[in-house]
Scaffold this motif. Structure first.
Motif, PDB file in Angstrom:
ATOM      1  N   PRO A 516       0.796  -1.157  -0.013  1.00 16.46           N
ATOM      2  CA  PRO A 516       0.250   0.016   0.150  1.00 16.46           C
ATOM      3  C   PRO A 516       0.653   1.126  -0.067  1.00 16.46           C
ATOM      4  O   PRO A 516       0.358   2.175  -0.542  1.00 16.46           O
ATOM      5  CB  PRO A 516      -0.734  -0.066   1.414  1.00 16.46           C
ATOM      6  CG  PRO A 516      -0.982  -1.528   1.569  1.00 16.46           C
ATOM      7  CD  PRO A 516       0.717  -2.202   1.051  1.00 16.46           C
ATOM      8  N   SER A 570      -4.434  -5.249   3.298  1.00 14.06           N
ATOM      9  CA  SER A 570      -5.466  -4.302   3.375  1.00 14.06           C
ATOM     10  C   SER A 570      -4.911  -3.067   3.011  1.00 14.06           C
ATOM     11  O   SER A 570      -3.671  -2.834   2.746  1.00 14.06           O
ATOM     12  CB  SER A 570      -5.882  -4.394   4.859  1.00 14.06           C
ATOM     13  OG  SER A 570      -4.654  -3.844   5.686  1.00 14.06           O
ATOM     14  N   HIS A 571      -5.708  -2.021   2.613  1.00 12.76           N
ATOM     15  CA  HIS A 571      -5.514  -0.574   2.022  1.00 12.76           C
ATOM     16  C   HIS A 571      -4.839   0.201   2.939  1.00 12.76           C
ATOM     17  O   HIS A 571      -4.238   1.085   2.844  1.00 12.76           O
ATOM     18  CB  HIS A 571      -6.861  -0.190   1.382  1.00 12.76           C
ATOM     19  CG  HIS A 571      -7.230  -0.847   0.401  1.00 12.76           C
ATOM     20  ND1 HIS A 571      -7.002  -0.140  -1.029  1.00 12.76           N
ATOM     21  CD2 HIS A 571      -7.971  -1.834   0.033  1.00 12.76           C
ATOM     22  CE1 HIS A 571      -7.338  -0.946  -2.105  1.00 12.76           C
ATOM     23  NE2 HIS A 571      -8.215  -2.092  -1.530  1.00 12.76           N
ATOM     24  N   ASP A 572      -5.023  -0.120   4.259  1.00 14.50           N
ATOM     25  CA  ASP A 572      -4.182   0.880   5.286  1.00 14.50           C
ATOM     26  C   ASP A 572      -2.922   0.117   5.619  1.00 14.50           C
ATOM     27  O   ASP A 572      -2.050   0.761   6.431  1.00 14.50           O
ATOM     28  CB  ASP A 572      -5.042   0.990   6.399  1.00 14.50           C
ATOM     29  CG  ASP A 572      -5.514  -0.412   7.182  1.00 14.50           C
ATOM     30  OD1 ASP A 572      -5.015  -1.389   6.731  1.00 14.50           O
ATOM     31  OD2 ASP A 572      -6.254  -0.427   8.235  1.00 14.50           O
ATOM     32  N   SER A 613     -11.952  -1.717  -0.004  1.00 13.19           N
ATOM     33  CA  SER A 613     -11.148  -0.438   0.510  1.00 13.19           C
ATOM     34  C   SER A 613     -11.235   0.014   1.604  1.00 13.19           C
ATOM     35  O   SER A 613     -10.287   0.911   2.159  1.00 13.19           O
ATOM     36  CB  SER A 613     -11.741   0.524  -0.675  1.00 13.19           C
ATOM     37  OG  SER A 613     -12.884   0.893  -0.703  1.00 13.19           O
ATOM     38  N   PHE A 655     -13.341  -0.212  -5.841  1.00 13.08           N
ATOM     39  CA  PHE A 655     -12.955   0.716  -5.131  1.00 13.08           C
ATOM     40  C   PHE A 655     -13.856   1.635  -4.439  1.00 13.08           C
ATOM     41  O   PHE A 655     -14.744   2.083  -5.303  1.00 13.08           O
ATOM     42  CB  PHE A 655     -11.692   1.425  -5.644  1.00 13.08           C
ATOM     43  CG  PHE A 655     -11.098   2.533  -4.493  1.00 13.08           C
ATOM     44  CD1 PHE A 655     -10.084   1.872  -3.690  1.00 13.08           C
ATOM     45  CD2 PHE A 655     -11.293   3.664  -4.383  1.00 13.08           C
ATOM     46  CE1 PHE A 655      -9.346   2.675  -2.751  1.00 13.08           C
ATOM     47  CE2 PHE A 655     -10.576   4.623  -3.474  1.00 13.08           C
ATOM     48  CZ  PHE A 655      -9.577   4.119  -2.574  1.00 13.08           C
ATOM     49  N   LYS A 697      -9.913   1.751 -11.477  1.00 16.69           N
ATOM     50  CA  LYS A 697      -9.535   2.301 -10.193  1.00 16.69           C
ATOM     51  C   LYS A 697     -10.898   2.527  -9.592  1.00 16.69           C
ATOM     52  O   LYS A 697     -11.315   2.125  -8.137  1.00 16.69           O
ATOM     53  CB  LYS A 697      -9.038   3.555 -10.156  1.00 16.69           C
ATOM     54  CG  LYS A 697      -8.835   4.362  -8.938  1.00 16.69           C
ATOM     55  CD  LYS A 697      -7.808   3.691  -7.994  1.00 16.69           C
ATOM     56  CE  LYS A 697      -7.537   4.585  -6.821  1.00 16.69           C
ATOM     57  NZ  LYS A 697      -6.650   3.773  -6.039  1.00 16.69           N
TER      58      LYS A 697
END
Length: 1009
Positions: A516, A570-572, A613, A655, A697
């Motif tokens: 990420p 994960s996105h974080d 997301s 997303f 996206k």
């Protein structure tokens, strides 16, 4: 109010060069089947110049045929045949007609000499003959027991031959008389299946004898002699009662009558197809295709391997020379040995008549071949040899063009063109989009390709290993690919070259993902390791332009107990999910790699997964055909969805939403609402397993890659829909399909319907009834079959007749009201004229039906609206649509037909409808008192109307012939049998002195004579 969604529609089909049959349109342009569309390729530039497609079709193209008039016929896997009118360059293609006649895939197509008829053969063992001009079916021929692999017309005016020859995998070749629609001869051509057939007309011979070449599954190519005179006499009448009717006790020759009957019977039983010989082959594989050059001098035989063999057909003059040479050599040999030669025996063999001269070898197995059309120079007999081109479509998604007929012993053939840049040679195993969704990367067994989303073109092809996963590196200047051999390969997009090849794992790299924070990647492999890599710049020892190149540095490794199939961050960046071969998903903290959660529930390994997301949900797709939605807070399973009918190969979140896109081995791509746990929509485009998926996206585009080597781009449209509407449409389609299938099972004959079963022979079958019953098995039947379109067309006719009935009642009421008003005014008499009270206005007529007003038929009788609806039905569906009408509606239609004939409206449609009604409902109509007076009036009126139409057609034909004679008398150019040719006489006169001036011509429409 139901929630509304935006629909996705197919925007582009990429990566296909050829997937099936091919045919030359011109010596420069070829049409190749690419799944459900036909693509016209410019062989010199390698570019696609045209497409033959129907938006309503999803079936694969299985057969192609080209007519000299510019019409191209495509046969499909669902049994339909579509006719397209294509210009010479292939760029302009217009769908002319859709013909539905077969219950299974179409295997072969053939036009007759005038291009007015088309024969189609299918897997349902039937042969259907179509009227190309009328765009409808003529009849169906039954008799074969297995798939019909080839058909050809046998037309010869001097012998009045109007026949059709068909070859089937039941090892037989059948000859059909098209005048009587019956099989006149059946020959067991091979010991196994007959896979290919070609007809070779003779230039001139007396009696006329043509050649028929057949290829079988045992690898043999057999040549047969077709005696046209014998074939034309097959169904001449035989007087079975010649003896009894001709017997005269006062001197009638009984022996002569018996001899006459024996002679007629012998003529009928005489074989017209006689075996002539076997052709020598280099390959021993089964024969799939046989093609004959337009000059009738060359024969090409294609097998199931990489070889296509070329034979030369010698002319009569060449055979005479060769026979004389052989006799001379034999005579010299016999003189030396002291023996006398036999002058009466022929020394020629089949190898002398059709010798094998060369062969072409392709880079992969051949799917289909075609020979370039003959030009004026190639048809010239002044040259001993002339070159021609052979085009081959390969199983590796390639097209090869070879030149044959070269007058050289060292190199009789050469390879000229290979078209493969536009597609992969193997399955699409991985897809990746760059950050702004403008570039697409696709990978297969041997190469990766870079595509432009906007132009839909392949920008570069880079050789690689067996690609299993891929991704764009931040900056969009590099891509990284994980291979089956455990290598990580980095490609630079500016130079389209591989700049780094790292042996990262000992097993296949099944998954990789960019971190990420975009500082590195994580890879998961079959060697049970998850490895973490950082991007780094190092000095380029090979002397790069910038002095440095991008590489990867190994940071740390997470060792597990099972093979790793997929890894996701994960996105974080806090969590890392890993799917293992033991069907579990392990979730770790990404910074410390400490264990967090274990997700149990799948019965087979998880092949793909993705984290939403917002980091709250993880979706897992498994080989157990299910997709499970898990919460990442406690690891609980929110819902298990039965997503596909086979393994789920790819799962992707859109997303910013909880919308999910999945793809599976069942050839489907589906969209899901994870909040409602409902399927939003599905698309059926691919013809093979869907291996890879890439989502834009914000979900504006979705790209899927399949085993069929195609890449499909699905774009979000502005069309809104509700899930309930999609469910209703799916249920309606399913119901209609089941209804049609049930009717076909109950009413239609089984595959191989032309052959009696054991129960039929014993007399125990229910389908065998009295002569003339509907259940009687016959060799000929209706060409069209019942489809959803025919049912809708029948309902339209019924609705139109209901409107006709209402409008007729309105007109009768209006007439009665007007008559009453006139009578009331007449009763007042002359005295009432002095009364100054205002007169009563006439009654207003009833308003016309809005459908009639929309058709602009306000001033016409109601019968005109029924004709308007019937004319709007596709020509090929008309007969099946009329079968939907109940008999009460048929009686009403007869009354409407009487008005059509009286008004002389569309005599062709009126005659066709009347003929079908009488043929279908003969018994009911004969016993009806209501129909008799109508039929008597039609019997009186219709012949005169038809004669008027015939006279008009004859007058037009005579005018065209007169124009042709005038043109031939005053012009040196060839006359065009066409409408719309405009010749400027002044320009032609100037053209005699100035070669640069040309006649101006408009686009022409060919007419058949």
């Amino acid at each position: 109010m139901p929630k509304l969604y935006l629909k996705y529609a197919e925007a582009a089909l990429l990566g296909l060069v050829a997937s099936g049959p091919v045919v030359f349109l011109t010596p420069r342009v070829a049409l190749a089947a690419c799944l459900e569309v036909g693509v016209a390729w410019d062989l010199r530039s390698g570019e696609a110049v045209g497409r033959l497609a129907d938006d309503d079709n999803s079936a694969e193209v299985t057969a192609v045929a080209r007519a000299a008039t510019g019409v191209v016929a495509l046969g499909y896997g669902d049994g339909r045949v579509r006719l397209f009118r294509v210009d010479a360059g292939g760029a302009d293609a217009v769908l002319v007609a859709t013909l539905a006649g077969h219950r299974a895939a179409v295997c072969a197509l053939a036009f007759d000499a005038s291009c007015a008829r088309l024969a189609s053969a299918g897997r349902d063992t039937d042969v259907v003959v179509w009227d190309v001009v009328g765009e409808r079916g003529l009849f169906r021929l039954r008799g074969h027991k297995d798939l019909v692999s080839a058909v050809a017309f046998v037309e010869h005016s001097p012998t009045r031959c109007n026949h059709l020859v068909s070859a089937s995998k039941d090892s037989s070749v059948k000859l059909w008389d098209l005048n009587t629609n019956h099989c006149v001869e059946t020959v067991v051509a091979h010991r196994g299946e007959v896979g290919a057939m070609a007809l070779v007309p003779a230039a001139s011979s007396s009696p006329p004898v043509w050649s028929l070449v057949t290829g079988g599954s045992e690898g043999e190519v057999r040549v047969w002699k077709l005696h046209l005179q014998t074939l034309s006499e097959k169904l001449e009448p035989v007087d079975n009662g010649a003896i009894s009717s001709s017997y005269n006790p006062d001197g009638m020759e009984l022996d002569d009558a018996e001899l006459a009957q024996d002679a007629a019977t012998a003529k009928t039983l005489k074989k017209s197809l006689v075996f002539h010989g076997l052709l020598e082959r280099q390959s021993k594989e089964r024969v799939l295709n046989i093609k004959v050059h337009d000059s009738l001098r060359y024969l090409v035989v294609q097998g199931s391997d990489r070889i296509a063999e070329i034979y030369k057909i010698r002319t009569a003059a060449e055979l005479q020379k060769r026979e004389a040479r052989l006799k001379r050599r034999n005579k010299e040999k016999n003189k030396t040995g002291g023996e006398e030669a036999e002058e009466h025996s022929s020394l020629l063999t089949i190898a002398d008549e059709i010798p094998r001269i060369s062969a072409i070898r392709c880079g992969a197995k051949i799917k289909s071949i075609d020979i370039s059309p003959a030009t004026a120079s190639s048809l010239s007999t002044s040259k001993e040899t002339h070159t021609f081109q052979i085009i081959c479509t390969l199983t590796s998604n390639q097209i090869e063009v070879h030149t044959a007929g070269i007058d050289s012993k060292d190199e009789p053939t050469r390879q000229d063109i290979i078209l493969d840049a536009a597609g992969h040679r193997n399955d699409i195993r991985t897809l990746a989009l760059n950050s702004d969704d403008t570039l697409l990367l696709s990978g297969s067994h041997t190469a990766v390709k870079l595509w432009s989303i906007e132009s839909r073109k392949c920008l570069a092809t880079m050789e690689s290993g067996y690609a299993l996963c891929s991704s764009f590196i931040p900056g969009n200047n590099h891509v990284i690919v994980g291979t089956k051999t455990g290598e990580l390969q980095i490609f630079q997009l500016g130079s389209h070259t591989m700049i780094e090849n790292i042996q990262a794992h000992e097993g296949a790299i099944w998954s990789l993902q960019v971190w990420p924070d975009r500082r590195g990647i994580t890879t998961g492999s079959a060697d049970k390791d998850v490895k973490f890599w950082e991007f780094a710049l190092v000095e380029d020892v090979n002397g790069g332009a910038a002095g440095k190149k991008l590489t990867l540095t190994h940071v740390r490794t997470l060792k597990l107990s099972e093979d790793v199939l997929c890894v996701r961050h994960s996105h974080d960046g806090k969590l890392l999910a890993v799917s293992l071969l033991d069907s579990t998903i392990k979730v770790f903290y990404a910074d410390t790699l400490k264990f967090f959660l274990s997700l149990y529930g799948h019965t087979l390994p998880v092949l793909s997964m993705d984290i939403s997301s917002d980091g709250t949900l993880i979706a897992t797709g498994s080989a157990d055909k299910s997709v499970k939605l898990w919460g990442l807070d406690f690891g609980d399973c929110h819902r298990s969805l039965r997503a596909h009918e086979d393994s789920v190969m790819a799962v992707k979140w859109i997303f910013g939403t909880h919308y999910l896109v999945t793809a599976g081995k069942d050839k489907l791509v589906k969209w899901w609402d994870a909040d409602k746990f409902e399927q939003i929509m599905k698309v059926q485009g691919h013809h093979g397993e869907v291996w890879a998926l890439a989502v834009g996206k914000y979900g504006s585009i979705v790209v899927s890659g399949s085993h069929d080597r195609s890449i499909r781009i699905w774009e979000k449209t502005d069309e809104q829909f509700a899930i309930e509407e999609e469910r209703e449409l799916e249920l309606e389609e399913m119901f209609e399909k089941n209804q049609l299938d049930e009717e076909e099972r109950n009413n239609a004959q089984a595959i191989g319907s032309g052959v009696l079963t054991d129960a039929d022979i014993d007399g125990t079958s229910k389908s065998i009834g009295a002569i003339g019953t509907k259940n009687e098995q016959t060799e000929v039947g209706d060409a069209a079959r019942k489809t959803t379109q025919t049912l809708l067309a029948g309902e339209k006719i019924i609705s139109a007749m209901d409107i006709w009935e209402e409008e007729t009642e309105k007109l009768q009421l209006d007439a009665a009201a007007l008559k009453k008003w006139q009578e009331e005014n007449a009763k007042k008499g002359a005295a009432d004229t002095l009364d100054k009270t205002p007169a009563v206005p006439p009654p207003k007529p009833e308003p016309r039906n809005p459908y009639i007003l929309a058709a602009k038929l306000d001033g016409y009788p109601p019968e005109a609206y029924v004709l308007y609806v019937v004319e709007g039905i596709r020509s090929g569906d008309l007969e099946q649509a009329l079968l939907v009408l109940p008999f009460l509606k048929v009686v009403e239609l007869l009354k409407i037909l009487l008005v059509w004939v009286q008004k002389e409206w569309n005599t062709a449609i009126s005659s066709r409808v009347l003929h079908h009604i009488l043929q279908t409902h003969q018994n009911e109509i004969v016993t009806s008192r209501v129909c008799r007076p109508i039929l008597l009036q039609l019997k009186t009126l219709l012949p005169a109307t038809i004669r008027k139409e015939r006279d008009a057609i004859g007058f037009n034909l005579a005018g065209l012939k007169y124009m042709k004679r005038e043109w031939d008398a005053s012009h040196s150019l060839e006359f065009l049998d066409a409408i719309g040719v405009v010749a400027d006489e002044k320009n032609e006169e100037k053209g005699k002195s100035n070669n640069n001036s040309k006649n101006k011509r408009k686009r022409v429409v060919v007419v058949s004579r």
